[in-house]
Design a protein around this motif. Sequence first.
Motif, mmCIF file in Angstrom:
data_model
loop_
_atom_site.group_PDB
_atom_site.id
_atom_site.type_symbol
_atom_site.label_atom_id
_atom_site.label_comp_id
_atom_site.label_asym_id
_atom_site.label_seq_id
_atom_site.Cartn_x
_atom_site.Cartn_y
_atom_site.Cartn_z
ATOM 1 N N ILE A 295 -0.522 1.596 -42.617
ATOM 2 C CA ILE A 295 0.843 2.046 -42.865
ATOM 3 C C ILE A 295 1.430 2.623 -41.592
ATOM 4 O O ILE A 295 2.576 2.329 -41.234
ATOM 5 N N ASP A 296 0.660 3.440 -40.882
ATOM 6 C CA ASP A 296 1.139 4.013 -39.628
ATOM 7 C C ASP A 296 1.523 2.918 -38.631
ATOM 8 O O ASP A 296 2.554 2.993 -37.975
ATOM 9 N N ILE A 297 0.685 1.902 -38.525
ATOM 10 C CA ILE A 297 0.938 0.797 -37.595
ATOM 11 C C ILE A 297 2.240 0.103 -37.955
ATOM 12 O O ILE A 297 3.102 -0.130 -37.100
ATOM 13 N N TYR A 298 2.407 -0.237 -39.230
ATOM 14 C CA TYR A 298 3.616 -0.943 -39.647
ATOM 15 C C TYR A 298 4.849 -0.054 -39.617
ATOM 16 O O TYR A 298 5.935 -0.511 -39.305
ATOM 17 N N PHE A 299 4.678 1.209 -39.951
ATOM 18 C CA PHE A 299 5.817 2.127 -39.988
ATOM 19 C C PHE A 299 6.377 2.344 -38.590
ATOM 20 O O PHE A 299 7.579 2.445 -38.407
ATOM 21 N N GLU A 300 5.513 2.405 -37.612
ATOM 22 C CA GLU A 300 5.940 2.663 -36.228
ATOM 23 C C GLU A 300 6.274 1.397 -35.470
ATOM 24 O O GLU A 300 6.906 1.447 -34.437
#
Length: 125
Positions: free
Chosen positions: A117-122
């Motif tokens: 999620i962090d990867i996709y969110f950023e």
Amino acid sequence: MNILISNNSKEPLFQQIKEQIKQHIYSGELVAGDALPSMRLLAKELKVSVITTKRAYEDLESEGYLISVVGKGTFVAGQEPHVLKEWQLRELENEIEKIVQEAKRLELSKNDIKELIDIYFEGDV
């Protein structure tokens, strides 16, 4: 209103139509009072059965997205911005539930999911 369906998708045709109409409403492309094509016309344009478009329209009407007026047609129902936001949140929650179920099936940890999620969110997705 532009709807593209795929015969190769695992998602049923009526569901593809339904989801794309919802997206047109969420994006503001379709607003309260806008007329939708008749079930027959949409079926003809998409080269699908009228039963398919009827199912999509009926589902959207039962969920409060559309209103059918006998002899007049089918129209986008009036949505208050907070109601529309609530619908979008509910849709997101449904997607998250599917993702969590798939993650568990793949035996991923909660931290693995958070990292994704962090990867996709950023990212630029």
